[in-house]
Enzyme design. Structure first.
Site, PDB file in Angstrom:
ATOM      1  CE  LYS A 168      -5.240  -2.060   0.234  1.00  0.00           C
ATOM      2  NZ  LYS A 168      -3.832  -2.629   0.516  1.00  0.00           N
TER       3      LYS A 168
ATOM      4  CE  LYS B  16       0.079   1.198   5.262  1.00  0.00           C
ATOM      5  NZ  LYS B  16       0.532  -0.002   4.421  1.00  0.00           N
TER       6      LYS B  16
ATOM      7  CB  SER C 181      -0.802  -0.090   1.247  1.00  0.00           C
ATOM      8  OG  SER C 181      -1.976  -1.115   1.154  1.00  0.00           O
TER       9      SER C 181
END
Length: 298
Positions: A172, A241, A97
């Site tokens: 994402k 995060k 990511s």
């Protein structure tokens, strides 16, 4: 077609599962991780622990599963990183990511040395990685995506070419924003159910078949919250995060994320209370233990 030699960088819980599935599919997989114990664990599954320079020299395709954009850039672009030893014709696939901007920067550097690059973040957590049924959002040129598909199809069930380089990370971020906010809503809903004297299992039975249903409801009620099991499938600190990346990207795009920003603050507060290494569903426990009593006493 003869199986390619693969390199896999970053073999934590997600990376180990994906690398193991590639080994099972017949690939020769060299692995590198800064934590020796992580390499030793995946070596027991048949992977080959290898120093990074040798891994780069011997691998036609290199996959990355790393914690954050800064680490990805250091591993790929650093003075002793992948591109320092790369050769023309190699393919690097980033399953981490990250951010669209970081992936575009890496792809541009790769183009200068003849290395193809794809951003291909995954969704499905550790369970999806183990079961090889991840959803993979791929950004990059069509011909490069086609080249990568045989490898990606080993680790994922749904591979979607979502656009140019950086698009995978953008999708994402949207996905993680929705998951994080839905998880907070689920936690609040269950706490409300308890405050109203309802049986949470009955609420789940109704909601899971109604308009309040979501991936958070389906995956986090029976196996985590109702079982009082908060060992991570997808940790709260990783959720924080990802929400931070989404909020940051939104600010750069001039798009406010009101619920996303609030969700981020709740996850950060839960981290500071010691829930970071627990599953994302532990936001329910945090709200129950730290906010609900205040409301009840008031």
């Amino acid at each position: 077609m003869e199986k390619q030699n693969l390199g896999f960088v970053g073999v934590g819980r997600m990376g180990k599962a994906m690398a193991t599935n590639l080994v099972k599919a017949g690939y020769r997989v060299r692995v590198f991780d800064c934590h020796r114990l992580a390499m030793d664990a995946v070596a027991q599954e048949g992977a080959l622990p290898t120093a990074l320079p040798e891994l780069v020299r011997e691998s036609s395709v290199i996959l990355l599963s790393l914690p954050n954009p800064a680490i990805v850039e250091e591993v790929v672009l650093g003075p002793e990183g992948i591109f320092a030893a790369a050769w023309p014709g190699q393919l690097v696939i980033d399953l981490s990511s990250s951010t669209p901007q970081s992936e575009q920067k890496i792809a541009a550097q790769g183009k200068k040395i003849g290395v193809d690059f794809l951003d291909a973040p995954v969704s499905g957590g550790v369970a999806g990685a183990v079961a090889a049924n991840l959803t993979i959002m791929v950004g990059g040129p069509t011909e490069v995506v086609s080249r990568a598909k045989p490898v990606l199809e080993v680790i994922g069930k749904k591979i979607v070419h979502v656009g140019a380089i950086g698009s995978g990370q953008a999708v994402k971020l949207v996905n993680q924003l929705l998951f994080g906010v839905n998880m907070v809503a689920l936690a609040e809903g269950l706490n409300l159910a308890e405050a109203l004297g309802l049986d949470q299992s009955i609420v789940y039975e109704v909601v899971s078949a109604g308009s309040g249903n979501s991936y958070a409801v389906q995956t986090r009620c029976p196996k985590f919250i109702f079982a009082d099991n908060f060992e991570p499938g997808f940790s709260l600190e990783l959720a924080a995060k990802d929400l931070k990346l989404a909020v940051s990207a939104a600010l750069e795009a001039g798009q406010p994320l009101l619920l996303g920003a609030l969700g981020l603050q709740l996850f950060e507060a839960a981290k500071h209370q010691g829930y970071g290494a627990k599953d994302i569903s532990s936001i329910y426990k945090y709200l129950s233990e730290h906010l609900s009593p205040v409301i009840k006493e008031g």
